[in-house]
Motif scaffolding. Structure first.
Motif, PDB file in Angstrom:
ATOM      1  N   HIS A 116       0.821  -1.209   0.000  1.00 53.92           N
ATOM      2  CA  HIS A 116       0.000   0.000   0.000  1.00 53.92           C
ATOM      3  C   HIS A 116       0.854   1.257   0.000  1.00 53.92           C
ATOM      4  CE1 HIS A 116       0.962  -0.137   4.301  1.00 53.92           C
ATOM      5  NE2 HIS A 116       0.534   1.108   4.400  1.00 53.92           N
ATOM      6  N   LEU A 117       2.152   1.115   0.270  1.00 54.03           N
ATOM      7  CA  LEU A 117       3.056   2.263   0.266  1.00 54.03           C
ATOM      8  C   LEU A 117       3.488   2.667  -1.137  1.00 54.03           C
ATOM      9  CD1 LEU A 117       5.303   1.271   3.320  1.00 54.03           C
ATOM     10  CD2 LEU A 117       3.358   2.852   3.278  1.00 54.03           C
ATOM     11  N   LEU A 118       3.271   1.796  -2.111  1.00 56.71           N
ATOM     12  CA  LEU A 118       3.614   2.119  -3.504  1.00 56.71           C
ATOM     13  C   LEU A 118       2.567   3.062  -4.080  1.00 56.71           C
ATOM     14  CD1 LEU A 118       4.710  -1.405  -4.793  1.00 56.71           C
ATOM     15  CD2 LEU A 118       6.176   0.482  -4.049  1.00 56.71           C
ATOM     16  N   THR A 119       2.949   3.784  -5.118  1.00 55.69           N
ATOM     17  CA  THR A 119       2.054   4.776  -5.718  1.00 55.69           C
ATOM     18  C   THR A 119       1.284   4.248  -6.911  1.00 55.69           C
ATOM     19  OG1 THR A 119       3.875   5.617  -7.090  1.00 55.69           O
ATOM     20  CG2 THR A 119       3.510   6.680  -4.949  1.00 55.69           C
ATOM     21  N   ALA A 120       1.622   3.048  -7.382  1.00 58.13           N
ATOM     22  CA  ALA A 120       0.941   2.519  -8.568  1.00 58.13           C
ATOM     23  C   ALA A 120       0.890   1.005  -8.508  1.00 58.13           C
ATOM     24  CB  ALA A 120       1.655   2.972  -9.847  1.00 58.13           C
ATOM     25  N   ASP A 121      -0.049   0.420  -9.247  1.00 59.60           N
ATOM     26  CA  ASP A 121      -0.162  -1.034  -9.313  1.00 59.60           C
ATOM     27  C   ASP A 121       1.038  -1.612 -10.066  1.00 59.60           C
ATOM     28  OD1 ASP A 121      -2.547  -0.770  -8.033  1.00 59.60           O
ATOM     29  OD2 ASP A 121      -3.803  -1.273  -9.737  1.00 59.60           O
ATOM     30  N   ASN A 122       1.459  -2.787  -9.646  1.00 65.52           N
ATOM     31  CA  ASN A 122       2.586  -3.438 -10.311  1.00 65.52           C
ATOM     32  C   ASN A 122       2.374  -4.934 -10.492  1.00 65.52           C
ATOM     33  OD1 ASN A 122       2.847  -4.234  -7.665  1.00 65.52           O
ATOM     34  ND2 ASN A 122       4.951  -3.523  -7.397  1.00 65.52           N
ATOM     35  N   ARG A 123       1.120  -5.390 -10.299  1.00 65.11           N
ATOM     36  CA  ARG A 123       0.777  -6.784 -10.554  1.00 65.11           C
ATOM     37  C   ARG A 123      -0.537  -6.820 -11.328  1.00 65.11           C
ATOM     38  NH1 ARG A 123       5.241  -7.032  -9.215  1.00 65.11           N
ATOM     39  NH2 ARG A 123       6.253  -8.335  -7.629  1.00 65.11           N
ATOM     40  N   VAL A 124      -0.690  -7.843 -12.145  1.00 65.92           N
ATOM     41  CA  VAL A 124      -1.898  -7.962 -12.963  1.00 65.92           C
ATOM     42  C   VAL A 124      -2.221  -9.437 -13.153  1.00 65.92           C
ATOM     43  CG1 VAL A 124      -0.576  -7.922 -15.141  1.00 65.92           C
ATOM     44  CG2 VAL A 124      -3.021  -7.289 -15.145  1.00 65.92           C
ATOM     45  N   GLY A 125      -3.495  -9.738 -13.312  1.00 64.88           N
ATOM     46  CA  GLY A 125      -3.888 -11.116 -13.563  1.00 64.88           C
ATOM     47  C   GLY A 125      -5.245 -11.203 -14.225  1.00 64.88           C
ATOM     48  N   PHE A 126      -5.484 -12.287 -14.934  1.00 67.37           N
ATOM     49  CA  PHE A 126      -6.833 -12.623 -15.380  1.00 67.37           C
ATOM     50  C   PHE A 126      -7.652 -13.008 -14.161  1.00 67.37           C
ATOM     51  CE2 PHE A 126      -4.328 -13.689 -19.193  1.00 67.37           C
ATOM     52  CZ  PHE A 126      -5.067 -13.058 -20.189  1.00 67.37           C
ATOM     53  N   ARG A 127      -8.950 -12.723 -14.187  1.00 68.25           N
ATOM     54  CA  ARG A 127      -9.848 -13.185 -13.130  1.00 68.25           C
ATOM     55  C   ARG A 127     -11.073 -13.825 -13.777  1.00 68.25           C
ATOM     56  NH1 ARG A 127     -13.482  -9.364  -9.445  1.00 68.25           N
ATOM     57  NH2 ARG A 127     -14.949  -9.892 -11.102  1.00 68.25           N
ATOM     58  N   ILE A 128     -11.298 -15.088 -13.450  1.00 69.73           N
ATOM     59  CA  ILE A 128     -12.387 -15.855 -14.054  1.00 69.73           C
ATOM     60  C   ILE A 128     -13.315 -16.363 -12.956  1.00 69.73           C
ATOM     61  CG2 ILE A 128     -12.987 -17.877 -15.430  1.00 69.73           C
ATOM     62  CD1 ILE A 128     -10.402 -17.599 -16.929  1.00 69.73           C
ATOM     63  N   SER A 129     -14.598 -16.079 -13.103  1.00 71.51           N
ATOM     64  CA  SER A 129     -15.623 -16.562 -12.178  1.00 71.51           C
ATOM     65  C   SER A 129     -16.305 -17.785 -12.772  1.00 71.51           C
ATOM     66  CB  SER A 129     -16.677 -15.470 -11.931  1.00 71.51           C
ATOM     67  OG  SER A 129     -16.086 -14.287 -11.440  1.00 71.51           O
ATOM     68  N   THR A 130     -16.426 -18.847 -11.983  1.00 64.18           N
ATOM     69  CA  THR A 130     -17.095 -20.065 -12.443  1.00 64.18           C
ATOM     70  C   THR A 130     -18.322 -20.306 -11.565  1.00 64.18           C
ATOM     71  OG1 THR A 130     -15.517 -21.325 -11.084  1.00 64.18           O
ATOM     72  CG2 THR A 130     -15.050 -21.140 -13.441  1.00 64.18           C
ATOM     73  N   HIS A 131     -19.448 -19.787 -12.005  1.00 67.93           N
ATOM     74  CA  HIS A 131     -20.670 -19.900 -11.199  1.00 67.93           C
ATOM     75  C   HIS A 131     -21.301 -21.277 -11.393  1.00 67.93           C
ATOM     76  CE1 HIS A 131     -24.054 -18.876  -8.842  1.00 67.93           C
ATOM     77  NE2 HIS A 131     -24.012 -17.576  -9.027  1.00 67.93           N
ATOM     78  N   GLY A 132     -21.668 -21.894 -10.276  1.00 70.21           N
ATOM     79  CA  GLY A 132     -22.240 -23.228 -10.340  1.00 70.21           C
ATOM     80  C   GLY A 132     -23.549 -23.315 -11.084  1.00 70.21           C
TER      81      GLY A 132
END
Length: 510
Positions: A466-482
């Motif tokens: 939280h001390l950094l000023t910008a995002d530095n990680r990224v990922g796909f996010r997939i929802s699998t609804h039953g």
């Protein structure tokens, strides 16, 4: 062995199959829309005129035939693969119909519309102890609460705003939170800090969560902040998400609530990804407030949510201070002090629920969706969604290695969710490559959304501190609804992802 016969997917060599998986093949297996209402009682001229019950599922429970029949309750098109329920869900068709009925009755007779519905549809429109009270009781029974503790809200953000605006903050109070919170919770926390001089302690979350992670380890991340000295007369809160929207990690909420109570702290839980996905038990959690959405995993439609405000167990555990913020019960300028000043002698189900004209048709429709989910079984939906998610995690691990997963499949079921987050690129943990990877993922998402069938998934970004000023990680996010995703869709989506990642030209995990 077929995908349906092996829910884990780990250890299977599926690469050859996936590379040859054709669009036409998957399209043939997907369920078309508008099949659930295709009966005499719901002919086109009658849609939106009569309340409908949840559809009855006749296939053997737990089988693929069963879940295909459940899928028919939704109007998702056969040329559309929706795997972003974490942003918004799809309403069942009977719920869409009922929403139209509620609005029609309300418009035709604004005064007695609820009584008219009860008279015309006595088994589908309960009014005991009241129309709203019946729906609050339904939610309470589903999620381990008392009816008076349930408020049918607009969304997670609405409930968070009610909690923070109603809390009598004092300089020196403390909020312990994490670096992964959604703005719906993070915003009110910042407001309390800036306008009321509340101390905010942010627990940095690691980006990667290995399969060896234990609930006890997670609890210890929070202990130092909660154990720190607090000023005399000050109060502290633990305010966290049960499931992080960034990556799908589920926190051990019951254990964290126990920890918070041991230090005299109250708890605010962001359950945006709770209702509809998880078998939440409010009393077993031991939380003071739970704010969640109705439009995501519960598939209740826009502008709906569920807000749990604890009134139980008050003798053993002091209730958190809260002003209900309702003009109808809090007070007026002619009574000094106001009736409920510095009091917890109120019922959230009335004092918080009644705060002006409310979109009752929408929240009634949301509880109709809950009725369908309860009929299927909240645990069954959760287990199905997790099984689909674990199957996807197995494909990812087989293609790019377990290190590509931001949250690895954990043998402890306490961590299990229906959300999968990953980054297939070799530079996954390289901050300097964040921009390039983020751009590549954005292009992939755009390309997938332009295909037929259309694929709807998303990405998320975050910072390692939280001390950094910008995002530095990224990922796909997939929802699998039953309730509406299946193994064939996962196979197809994964095959398309592999092709798109290959086209990016970026080095991949191996």
């Amino acid at each position: 062995m077929s995908a349906q016969e092996n829910n884990n997917g780990v250890g299977l060599d599926r690469r050859g199959f996936l590379k040859g998986f054709a669009s036409a093949a998957v399209a043939a297996t997907l369920v078309g829309p508008r099949e659930v209402l295709a009966d005499e009682s719901s002919a086109p001229g009658r849609l939106g005129r009569e309340l409908l019950p949840p559809p009855t599922i006749t296939k053997p429970a737990g089988t693929e035939k069963y879940w295909r029949q459940v899928r028919k309750a939704f109007s998702l098109s056969s040329d559309y693969i929706h795997m972003n329920t974490g942003t918004t869900g799809s309403q069942p068709e009977f719920v869409q119909n009922n929403l139209a009925v509620y609005n029609r009755y309300k418009s035709e007779d604004p005064r007695d519309w609820a009584a008219n519905l009860a008279a015309d549809f006595p088994t589908l429109f309960p009014i005991t102890p009241s129309a709203m009270g019946a729906r609050q009781l339904q939610v309470a029974n589903a999620y381990g609460a008392n009816a008076e503790e349930i408020v049918l809200s607009y969304n997670t953000t609405d409930a968070c705003n009610l909690i923070f605006a109603g809390t009598p903050w004092q300089p020196g109070d403390r909020i312990v939170t994490t670096s992964f919170e959604h703005p719906g919770l993070a915003g009110p926390i910042a407001w309390a800090r800036d306008y009321h001089q509340v101390e905010v302690v942010v627990v940095d979350m690691p980006s990667s969560f290995p399969a060896t992670l234990t609930p006890a380890q997670v609890v210890e991340w929070f202990r130092p902040a909660l154990a720190a000295n607090l000023g005399a007369g000050n109060k502290q809160y633990l305010a966290v998400s049960e499931v992080f929207y960034k990556n799908g990690l589920r926190l051990p909420i019951a254990e964290l609530c126990t920890l918070a109570r041991s230090y005299g702290a109250f708890t605010i839980i962001d359950a945006a990804h709770g209702w509809g996905m998880l078998p939440v038990d409010c009393h077993a959690y031991g939380a003071d407030f739970i704010a969640g959405a109705g439009h995501k995993w519960l598939c209740g439609g826009p502008g709906t949510g569920i807000f749990y405000c604890r009134t139980s167990d008050a003798a053993a555990h002091t209730l958190p201070p809260l002003a209900p913020g309702s003009f109808s019960s809090y007070g007026n300028p002619f009574v000094i002090p106001s009736v409920l000043f510095n009091s917890r002698a109120f019922r959230p189900s009335s004092s918080i629920q009644s705060r002006g004209e409310y979109n009752t048709p929408a929240v009634y429709a949301m509880t109709d969706s809950l009725a369908f989910f309860s009929q299927i079984g909240l645990n069954a939906i959760y287990n199905r969604g997790v099984a689909l998610g674990n199957y996807l995690k197995g494909l990812i691990a087989a293609q790019w290695g377990p290190g590509a997963l931001w949250v690895q499949q954990n043998p402890n079921s306490a961590f299990a969710t229906a959300v999968t987050s990953f980054n297939p690129f070799a530079a996954k943990d390289d901050s300097a490559s964040h921009g390039v990877m983020n751009a590549a993922i954005s292009t992939i998402l755009t390309n997938l959304a332009a295909e037929i069938p259309k694929i709807y998934i998303r990405s998320t970004t975050w910072r390692t501190s939280h001390l950094l000023t910008a995002d530095n990680r990224v990922g796909f996010r997939i929802s699998t609804h039953g309730v509406y995703n299946n193994y064939d869709e996962i196979d197809y989506v994964f095959a398309r992802l592999v092709d798109q990642v290959n086209l990016s030209g970026l080095a991949q995990h191996d």
